[in-house]
Enzyme design. Sequence first.
Site, PDB file in Angstrom:
ATOM      1  N   ARG A 160      -9.569  -0.344   7.127  1.00  0.00           N
ATOM      2  CA  ARG A 160     -10.499   0.580   6.487  1.00  0.00           C
ATOM      3  C   ARG A 160     -10.922   1.716   7.402  1.00  0.00           C
ATOM      4  O   ARG A 160     -12.089   2.019   7.561  1.00  0.00           O
ATOM      5  CB  ARG A 160     -11.729  -0.153   5.975  1.00  0.00           C
ATOM      6  CG  ARG A 160     -12.372   0.651   4.852  1.00  0.00           C
ATOM      7  CD  ARG A 160     -13.402  -0.137   4.127  1.00  0.00           C
ATOM      8  NE  ARG A 160     -13.883   0.641   3.004  1.00  0.00           N
ATOM      9  CZ  ARG A 160     -14.313   0.102   1.871  1.00  0.00           C
ATOM     10  NH1 ARG A 160     -14.298  -1.189   1.708  1.00  0.00           N
ATOM     11  NH2 ARG A 160     -14.749   0.857   0.901  1.00  0.00           N
ATOM     12  N   CYS A 161      -9.918   2.309   8.050  1.00  0.00           N
ATOM     13  CA  CYS A 161     -10.194   3.529   8.802  1.00  0.00           C
ATOM     14  C   CYS A 161      -8.888   4.263   8.917  1.00  0.00           C
ATOM     15  O   CYS A 161      -7.841   3.695   8.695  1.00  0.00           O
ATOM     16  CB  CYS A 161     -10.730   3.222  10.191  1.00  0.00           C
ATOM     17  SG  CYS A 161      -9.522   2.449  11.262  1.00  0.00           S
ATOM     18  N   GLN A 211       0.834  -1.203   0.000  1.00  0.00           N
ATOM     19  CA  GLN A 211       0.000   0.000   0.000  1.00  0.00           C
ATOM     20  C   GLN A 211       0.867   1.251   0.000  1.00  0.00           C
ATOM     21  O   GLN A 211       0.359   2.346  -0.177  1.00  0.00           O
ATOM     22  CB  GLN A 211      -0.944  -0.001   1.219  1.00  0.00           C
ATOM     23  CG  GLN A 211      -2.046  -1.052   1.104  1.00  0.00           C
ATOM     24  CD  GLN A 211      -3.028  -1.027   2.262  1.00  0.00           C
ATOM     25  OE1 GLN A 211      -3.215  -2.034   2.925  1.00  0.00           O
ATOM     26  NE2 GLN A 211      -3.674   0.099   2.524  1.00  0.00           N
ATOM     27  N   GLU A 263     -13.210   5.277   4.023  1.00  0.00           N
ATOM     28  CA  GLU A 263     -13.221   4.602   5.319  1.00  0.00           C
ATOM     29  C   GLU A 263     -14.382   5.021   6.206  1.00  0.00           C
ATOM     30  O   GLU A 263     -14.703   4.339   7.185  1.00  0.00           O
ATOM     31  CB  GLU A 263     -11.892   4.866   6.005  1.00  0.00           C
ATOM     32  CG  GLU A 263     -10.780   4.406   5.080  1.00  0.00           C
ATOM     33  CD  GLU A 263      -9.402   4.751   5.577  1.00  0.00           C
ATOM     34  OE1 GLU A 263      -8.485   3.959   5.349  1.00  0.00           O
ATOM     35  OE2 GLU A 263      -9.226   5.803   6.195  1.00  0.00           O
TER      36      GLU A 263
END
Lengths: 804, 283
Positions: A382-383, A235, A758
């Site tokens: 996902r935050c 990522q 997110e």
Amino acid sequence: MNDLSHDQRVAGLKGLGSSRKRVEDARFTQGKGNYVDDIKMPDMLFGDFVRSQYAHARIRSVDTSKAVALPGVIAVLQAADLAPLGLHWMPTLAGDKQMVLADGKVLFQGQEIAFVIAEDRYICADAIELIEVEYEELPVVVDPFKALQPGAPVLREDLAGQTKGAHGERIHHNHIFRWEVGDKEGTEAVVAGADVVAEEMVYYHRTHPCPLETCGCVASMDKINGKLTLWGTFQAPHVVRTVASLLSGIPESSIRVVSPDIGGGFGNKVGVYPGYVCAIVASIVTGRPVKWIEDRMDNLMATAFARDYWMQGKIAATAEGKITGLWCHVTADHGAFDACADPTKFPAGFFSICTGSYDIPVAYVGVDGVYTNKAPGGVAYRCSFRVTEAAYFIERMIEVLAIKLGMDSAELRRINFIRKEQFPYQSALGWEYDSGDYHTAWDKALNAVGYDALRAEQAQRVADFKAGKTRSLMGIGLSFFTEIVGAGPVKNCDILGMGMFDSCEIRIHPTGSALARLGTISQGQGHATTFAQILATETGIPADQITIEEGDTDTAPYGLGTYGSRSTPVAGAATAMAGRKIRAKAQMIAAYLLEVHDNDLEWDVDRFVVKGVPERFKTMKEIAYAAYNQAIPGLEPGLEAVSYYDPPNMTYPFGAYICVMDIDADTGVADIRSFYALDDCGTRINPMIIEGQVHGGATEAFAIAMGQEIAYDEMGNCMTGTLMDFFLPTAWETPHYTTDFTETPSPHHPIGAKGVGESPNVGGVPAFSNAVHDAFRPFGLTQSHMPHDHWRIWRIANQLGLHG
Amino acid sequence: MIPNTFEYHRPKTIPDALAVLTQHGDEARVIAGGHSLIPVMKQRLTDIAHLVDLQDIADLRGISVGDTIRIGAMTTQHALITHAGLSAAVPLLAEAALQIADPQVRYLGTIGGNVANGDPGNDMPGLMMCLDAAFVLSGPTGTRTIAARDFYFGAYSTERAEDEILVAIEMPRPSGGYAYEKQKRKIGDYATAAAAVQMTAVAGRVATASVAMTNLSDVPVWSAAAGAALVGTDCGPVAVNAAVAAMLEDINPGADNRGPVEFKRHVAGVVLGRAIARAFSRL
Ligand SMILES: Cc1cc2nc3c(=O)[nH]c(=O)nc-3n(C[C@H](O)[C@H](O)[C@H](O)COP(=O)(O)OP(=O)(O)OC[C@H]3O[C@@H](n4cnc5c(N)ncnc54)[C@H](O)[C@@H]3O)c2cc1C
């Protein structure tokens, strides 16, 4: 083109606000994506791990003789082989270090012990079976509270005697750090003197991002030119290049890191894993490319988990419900090594956003990080960093306070929201919220779902239940969240010392199409679609003629990658800024071509027009050609720009989510009747992609709240290592979502965009969980920990005496 | 996630398949749809040197519907759902098959594999006991038939000898009301608790009732007492409670990720009660 109307020209660009179809999907939906496991190279070897069966054990011996004798096995690496290179341990992003291969002991089940290198993955699997590891079992601690007791087993012998860690003092041999923010005494004084105090332990269980594609890489060391190429599920490819250079001593200029298509990341692919290090070493040693790909069990058991936060909270309020203070202490279970992926100065990420959307005058947060015999990680699933923990905490505390006050929690939220005119708002824990209009969003949401009617229906349901007419209960789950994304200002955010700016480099070709490269990397977010839209609006070049490239460190400008919803706030801003540089030069070229002064021109969609003389203009296409085909006095040829963007602040997306759920009190089965999601992510670049992001994020939130967990037994065995037990919802379980929006632009972002990927996870988890709690509130429930799978919901009903 | 090396056989007839089994003894295993076997092979929980694929054996296929129903062992779960004559004759089969895994699994997974497997999580075994089916086994010394109710005696251990192949399943044509009720965590999950009920009635009173449950013991549980508790009743709350009480005597669930024992026992009762009610309502 010149015959088109203004509106037609705008529409033709497919710029900001267009629901342009995702350009990525043509290949993904036809199976033509190119993922790391699709990479095949001549002579490529395969590597895989012998992993620990035990959660805590001394390694007495590792007998590799049978494996090495197997035809096709090239070598078996152990810690002792890596030690001369200093690579048997590696630094983590959190300032700790982590074993690459077991150095004398193992600290979690699934830990890497030896790396087998073989001609193919089949031989590798056979060889792994032939390796005999002799263990001496040690006492296991999986509970962070027990880990901090005086007589608890010592997990990290390598830290013996070290009373200081990367984030200050360590108070126990299994303690990692204590991190404190806010006014402790002030908050405690307010709590002590408050009309009402609600106190609760809120646990956010351990779970896992579980991307469809697991982690992996191909390392290829070219011994002729000394160049190392590394393809992988990264990522943050540039950061991987820097780390690889620092660890290996190979100059960064001789390392090329490529992230090909990535099948979802969700934070799982931010960190550096032993597999990457071993594949690189194996390639250097053998001179052949080496591939390492996790299987699903490896991924779930050993690769970065998320959450595992025990949050003790106290929330103080006046008798009327005005919140006067918030106190929180977190016991953070980090597993065997502190491998959280957070900006260096934030060992608990941005957890201090936990005052949420409320105007809370004084607050305190203390976080103790703890080692246990579980897999390392603690990534932002996902935050943004620890934001979903924070949002869950405050949204549960609001509910708990509402119970204490006997109030409706929608109203409690309303009277405590930060008001529109308070922005930019300085939070008690030090954040400056950029913009917001919470009341408008909340009213829109409550109206949309018909809140009052739902409450009336619920009251009737409770009456019917008590009268024995139904066994079904109804819950209304409210959630209002404020995210903090777009890390971040270089002055206080870095990853391993690298400031968290991002970048975009644009080349306009002579015929008026363009190539833009960014320091981020899409893993499903649709960057190739949306970044082209930003540029289309900025430069007047149709999005369809703009190619977006990311993920190859040899071509892309340095950037910090994609996670924490940072791509649009940071790289998106860089893209807009680079586009503006293009336009500035284009204006000078147009002025020359039209023989007027720069200031006599104005921008109109895709062209510069002489003010007051609409028929005299030059389109961007004409300007691009001129940039390459004629000498313009005072200007360099070409039309290119680069922008490195250091955001002045984070952005603060927010939203209102409401979940309505029916619960079977006898079986614990919950049925999501409706889920309404209102998101305010500032300027909306592509509404269709926003909707897709909300659907995906809300589905992950649903999974987490309703069953997804990484569970261990007392012996530290991971109980959820396959998708049979680790809950990944299918289309069948996934609820139907209704999406909605308000639009409050960020004042400091060039196009006002805030990021959205997110938000639905952050806001969704409390909405689902609160719905479960709300269903049982009339029967006396205050708090019950997630995940709310059937048996845990059943247990709530059972403990409340609802089974007669 | 990669199985051991094995030899692959693909015989065309039952005798050829039996010959491979006889030759290699416990080193050989038959494979049908592979959807129970391949996962355990991939985890190397079982070591099979010779895999005998039954796909090409025509005699293991086919469905015939008469007073007796005969279903070839290699009939897929998908076929159980889509075969018109069969779902009309034994609607309980399709109702249950629809709750097994997902379409991808059902396209390949077979009824024979499902009942021969011996996994207490499989749905078909309890169903077969409920329907009083019999399993036709072919071995080196001939063919024999064993009642489903006598077939299972422990997890993964059945009456079938290692050198026998399950050829077909036979059952009397059922009549009356039926229901298959299953609680699971998600699509693709085995049952937390599942109940199969088939019953007949005369003048509003239950005449016959057969009741079985899945994944609540190390074998599927057919409870004669639970069925008996319903016979002669109007299937009212008293009768249902008596049937549930009888069933609870016969099950012995273990704790797992689906929940602890108390939860499973409670849900077993609820699921059974609902299955009985639905079956009765269909009379
Ligand atoms: C994700 C997933 C979810 C599932 N969920 C469910 C579920 O909810 N309920 C359920 O019931 N099942 C479920 N299953 C299992 C599935 O139904 C299998 O297909 C079935 O259990 C076995 O059938 P098969 O044809 O695939 O057999 P195989 O896997 O090929 O064989 C299973 C066993 O039976 C033996 N065998 C097979 N055929 C014969 C024969 N003719 N004679 C003798 N021995 C034989 C094999 O040797 C092997 O030991 C699930 C499977 C998966 C992968």
